[in-house]
Design an enzyme around this catalytic site. Structure first.
Site, PDB file in Angstrom:
ATOM      1  N   GLY A 122       0.796  -1.225   0.000  1.00  0.00           N
ATOM      2  CA  GLY A 122       0.000   0.000   0.000  1.00  0.00           C
ATOM      3  C   GLY A 122       0.828   1.274   0.000  1.00  0.00           C
ATOM      4  O   GLY A 122       0.319   2.353   0.313  1.00  0.00           O
TER       5      GLY A 122
ATOM      6  N   TYR B  81      -3.750  -4.613 -11.188  1.00  0.00           N
ATOM      7  CA  TYR B  81      -3.304  -4.724 -12.573  1.00  0.00           C
ATOM      8  C   TYR B  81      -4.272  -4.040 -13.534  1.00  0.00           C
ATOM      9  O   TYR B  81      -3.849  -3.392 -14.490  1.00  0.00           O
ATOM     10  CB  TYR B  81      -3.129  -6.204 -12.961  1.00  0.00           C
ATOM     11  CG  TYR B  81      -2.007  -6.895 -12.232  1.00  0.00           C
ATOM     12  CD1 TYR B  81      -2.191  -8.153 -11.665  1.00  0.00           C
ATOM     13  CD2 TYR B  81      -0.746  -6.297 -12.113  1.00  0.00           C
ATOM     14  CE1 TYR B  81      -1.159  -8.797 -10.996  1.00  0.00           C
ATOM     15  CE2 TYR B  81       0.292  -6.931 -11.451  1.00  0.00           C
ATOM     16  CZ  TYR B  81       0.074  -8.180 -10.892  1.00  0.00           C
ATOM     17  OH  TYR B  81       1.100  -8.821 -10.242  1.00  0.00           O
TER      18      TYR B  81
END
Lengths: 170, 174
Positions: free
Chosen positions: B102, B140
């Site tokens: 993150g 992605y």
């Protein structure tokens, strides 16, 4: 049928370029093909090649009806790596001209890639297939491989064009 | 968070080996399925025609992990070829230790792979993701990757173990 399999050399790139266009027609993607004979010569036969090739050849008396070709099949492969299992080989293309199919040439080409991979210390042969290509899927599964996408849920992902340009921004 | 992405060296193979095992656990595999040792990675990544390249993400001393590691992420990739498009790459692994997620490290690693590919005139980057790994799939997709299994029906096929040996054995003799 009498045929031989051997390593491709730079002179074979003309026939490989011809056959990869035939494969593109079979997969209905001819307008997507950007690779030229020159690209194959440069990228397959440099000091650190991007791929290796093998070709299937028939004797003169069995050459194709049209244009008299004796190089009638090929496989392109490169070495890859599994961080869990180590050295592997990836078969990018496997193609046999339609009039020479059903004679064991495709199987012989694929086996040769496996043999070359084994000799290089590989313990896996990987490739992809379009799941609607039923005759290919059936052929491969009959040879003892398994479908990782079906079995493990692996999806193939691709970045190209603008998305890749954007990703490559430092 | 302050981090650096750099090319992996032979000395980094121990850290990469550690993280390969962590990734295997994340992918719900037993550790006994990881056969590669750090010595094997050193050999295969640094021989004359290397089988792969890798990048690592490193944090400064003051941000090291609970166990004291500074190398906290990696990506392993290799060059491939598409007979349609030409030079390409395959990103085999992308991993960031849990406590460092993150923070842009995964994105940084993936971008660096693309940048390396661009320098080598690659026009495509491919990789795989498990269908259950929703955070990765979303990550992605946000980067513009297409799922060509869903879109076009591409399936990964594999020969290994006895079936691979049998196939190699059946090759025509020279």
């Amino acid at each position: 049928m009498d045929f031989s399999i051997r390593a491709a050399n730079v002179e074979d790139c003309k026939d490989i370029a011809r056959m990869l266009m035939e494969l593109a027609e079979y997969e209905k993607v001819t307008d997507h093909v950007k690779v030229t004979q020159r690209d194959l010569e440069q990228d397959g036969f440099s000091k650190n090649p991007f791929f290796h090739g093998i070709v299937a050849e028939v004797p003169e008396q069995l050459k194709t009806k049209e244009a008299g070709h004796t190089k009638i099949g090929y496989a392109l492969y490169f070495y890859s790596y599994s961080s869990w299992s180590g050295r592997a080989v990836y078969m990018e293309d496997l193609y046999v001209m339609p009039e020479f199919r059903g004679k064991g040439i495709g199987k012989a080409l694929m086996s040769k890639v496996a043999q070359l991979g084994l000799a290089a210390g590989c313990n896996q042969l990987n490739f992809t297939v379009l799941n609607h290509n039923k005759s290919s899927v059936d052929f491969y599964l009959s040879q003892g491989c398994y479908d990782l996408t079906d079995k493990m849920g692996y999806h193939c992902m691709r970045c190209e064009g603008e998305a890749l340009e954007h990703l490559a921004q430092p | 968070m302050d981090f650096k992405i750099r090319a992996g060296t032979k000395d980094d193979c121990k850290d990469m080996s550690r993280m390969i095992k962590e990734l295997a656990v994340f992918e719900k595999k037993g550790l006994d399925e990881v056969k590669t040792s750090h010595e094997e990675l050193e050999k295969d990544g640094f021989c004359q025609n290397p089988f792969f390249e890798f990048l690592v993400a490193e944090v400064p001393e003051e941000h090291k992990s609970k166990e004291g590691f500074r190398v906290v992420g990696y990506t392993l990739y290799y060059y491939t070829f598409s007979t349609w498009k030409g030079r390409a790459m395959y990103m085999e692994d992308l991993y960031v230790m849990e406590e460092f997620r993150g923070k842009g490290i995964g994105g940084g690693l993936m971008s660096k792979v693309a940048e390396m590919g661009k320098k080598n005139l690659c026009v495509r980057l491919q990789f795989s993701v498990s269908d259950w790994n929703t955070p990765a799939r979303e990550f992605y997709a946000a980067k513009g990757a297409q799922d060509i299994t869903e879109k076009d029906g591409w399936h990964f096929i594999r020969f290994e173990g006895q079936e691979f040996d049998d196939l190699a054995e059946s090759a025509p003799k020279d």
